[in-house]
Design a protein around this motif. Structure first.
Motif, PDB file in Angstrom:
ATOM      1  N   UNK A 209      14.717  17.418  53.968  1.00 27.89           N
ATOM      2  CA  UNK A 209      15.236  17.999  52.728  1.00 27.89           C
ATOM      3  C   UNK A 209      14.869  17.081  51.573  1.00 27.89           C
ATOM      4  N   UNK A 210      14.222  17.640  50.528  1.00 25.07           N
ATOM      5  CA  UNK A 210      13.827  16.844  49.367  1.00 25.07           C
ATOM      6  C   UNK A 210      14.947  16.861  48.338  1.00 25.07           C
ATOM      7  N   UNK A 211      15.672  15.769  48.275  1.00 28.67           N
ATOM      8  CA  UNK A 211      16.797  15.666  47.345  1.00 28.67           C
ATOM      9  C   UNK A 211      16.325  15.700  45.898  1.00 28.67           C
TER      10      UNK A 211
ATOM     11  N   UNK B 238      17.740   7.913  52.793  1.00 26.07           N
ATOM     12  CA  UNK B 238      19.028   7.742  53.443  1.00 26.07           C
ATOM     13  C   UNK B 238      19.589   9.092  53.898  1.00 26.07           C
ATOM     14  N   UNK B 239      19.492  10.082  53.019  1.00 25.01           N
ATOM     15  CA  UNK B 239      19.980  11.426  53.344  1.00 25.01           C
ATOM     16  C   UNK B 239      19.231  11.990  54.545  1.00 25.01           C
ATOM     17  N   UNK B 240      17.898  11.838  54.538  1.00 22.76           N
ATOM     18  CA  UNK B 240      17.097  12.424  55.615  1.00 22.76           C
ATOM     19  C   UNK B 240      17.212  11.656  56.925  1.00 22.76           C
ATOM     20  N   UNK B 241      17.563  10.384  56.856  1.00 27.98           N
ATOM     21  CA  UNK B 241      17.826   9.626  58.078  1.00 27.98           C
ATOM     22  C   UNK B 241      19.008  10.249  58.834  1.00 27.98           C
ATOM     23  N   UNK B 242      20.066  10.571  58.094  1.00 30.23           N
ATOM     24  CA  UNK B 242      21.242  11.171  58.714  1.00 30.23           C
ATOM     25  C   UNK B 242      20.976  12.627  59.114  1.00 30.23           C
ATOM     26  N   UNK B 243      20.119  13.320  58.364  1.00 34.52           N
ATOM     27  CA  UNK B 243      19.774  14.691  58.737  1.00 34.52           C
ATOM     28  C   UNK B 243      18.989  14.714  60.050  1.00 34.52           C
ATOM     29  N   UNK B 244      18.073  13.769  60.215  1.00 36.44           N
ATOM     30  CA  UNK B 244      17.291  13.701  61.463  1.00 36.44           C
ATOM     31  C   UNK B 244      18.204  13.447  62.655  1.00 36.44           C
ATOM     32  N   UNK B 245      19.190  12.569  62.486  1.00 35.81           N
ATOM     33  CA  UNK B 245      20.115  12.264  63.576  1.00 35.81           C
ATOM     34  C   UNK B 245      20.917  13.496  63.986  1.00 35.81           C
ATOM     35  N   UNK B 246      21.100  14.409  63.044  1.00 31.34           N
ATOM     36  CA  UNK B 246      21.837  15.643  63.328  1.00 31.34           C
ATOM     37  C   UNK B 246      20.918  16.804  63.699  1.00 31.34           C
TER      38      UNK B 246
END
Length: 279
Positions: free
Chosen positions: A154-156, A141-149
């Motif tokens: 990033x490995x949480x 979920x975190x990386x989905x939003x990071x890709x959009x930006x």
């Protein structure tokens, strides 16, 4: 060498590891445990076509390059206990192995045998697996939003493990115990997986190597013709101008296309041999 692919789970980077293997050939391919995640498949996991493609790629390596494949049992693919050891052609399924190269001996094991929680308290291990699965879901979920930006991966979970003192202490102790085991077996080094933390360092004279995983790190270990090991990270390889190997393309075209690819060899090339895809 690769480990911890965890096929059958949503977090498995099956597509990436198959693409990675397409770029290289090798004399020996060692699958160091947790390739198939039997724990998740028995619960909520599912087998996808991309998971099958990984084994199709492995079989092509055996057929095309005469690669010897060693599949070592991990804790998540402990269903292999029922058939160990097994040898079929170039495929061997083993609990662990000794690898000798360039005058050195390496003890290769997945590493869960040295994890007292996994070995002795299976129910705690299953509970931890549920928490880790949730963390991987949150990571996606975190990386989905990071890709959009436009931000990099990033490995949480790696970040959290690096911040929790008990996790750091466990990893340090785990690595030290494995180094002691290699010394007790008269080996120069030990190669493992299990903790999803890629590593290549010396521990009191013992070469400690960990291949990482294909859930977060997407890393592999490779040995060159001089017996030197190095970690290769999928995210460090530029595939944009390399594509997929095409048997109809001339050797000269392939040489130019792959000349900047990170090359690691298990064996030296003959003087008249074209640069291959070595892993």
């Amino acid at each position: 060498m690769i480990s911890d692919v965890h096929l059958g789970t949503k977090g498995s980077k099956a597509k990436e590891v198959a693409q990675f293997l397409k770029q290289y050939s090798c004399e020996n391919l060692i699958l160091n445990g947790d390739i198939i995640d039997g724990w998740q498949l028995r619960k909520s996991g599912s087998w996808k076509r991309k998971h099958t493609r990984f084994f199709n790629r492995m079989l092509k390596m055996i057929e095309r390059d005469n690669t010897k494949v060693f599949y070592l049992r991990g804790n998540h693919d402990d269903f292999l206990d029922q058939i160990l050891p097994l040898h079929i052609g170039n495929l061997s399924i083993l609990p662990d192995m000794i690898y000798e190269s360039n005058g050195k001996k390496y003890f290769i094991t997945h590493g869960d045998i040295f994890d007292s929680v996994t070995t002795n308290l299976r129910w705690i291990a299953y509970l931890g697996d549920i928490g880790y699965t949730f963390l991987l879901w949150l990571n996606r979920l975190v990386n989905y939003h990071r890709r959009k930006r436009g931000l990099p991966y990033f490995s949480l979970s790696q970040y959290i493990k690096g911040k929790v003192k008990s996790a750091v202490s466990y990893i340090d102790q785990y690595e030290a115990e494995l180094a002691k085991m290699a010394h007790a077996k008269g080996c120069d080094g030990i190669i493992c997986g299990h903790i999803h933390k890629a590593e290549n360092r010396n521990i009191e004279g013992i070469e400690y190597l960990n291949s990482g995983d294909w859930v977060e790190t997407m890393s592999a270990l490779a040995e060159d013709e001089n017996g030197n090991w190095q970690l290769i990270y999928y995210n460090e390889i530029d595939f944009r101008h390399k594509g997929i190997r095409d048997e109809n393309i001339s050797d000269d075209t392939l040489t130019n296309r792959y000349q900047d690819l990170k090359i690691v060899a298990f064996e030296k090339l003959a003087s008249d041999q074209k640069p291959p895809f070595l892993f």
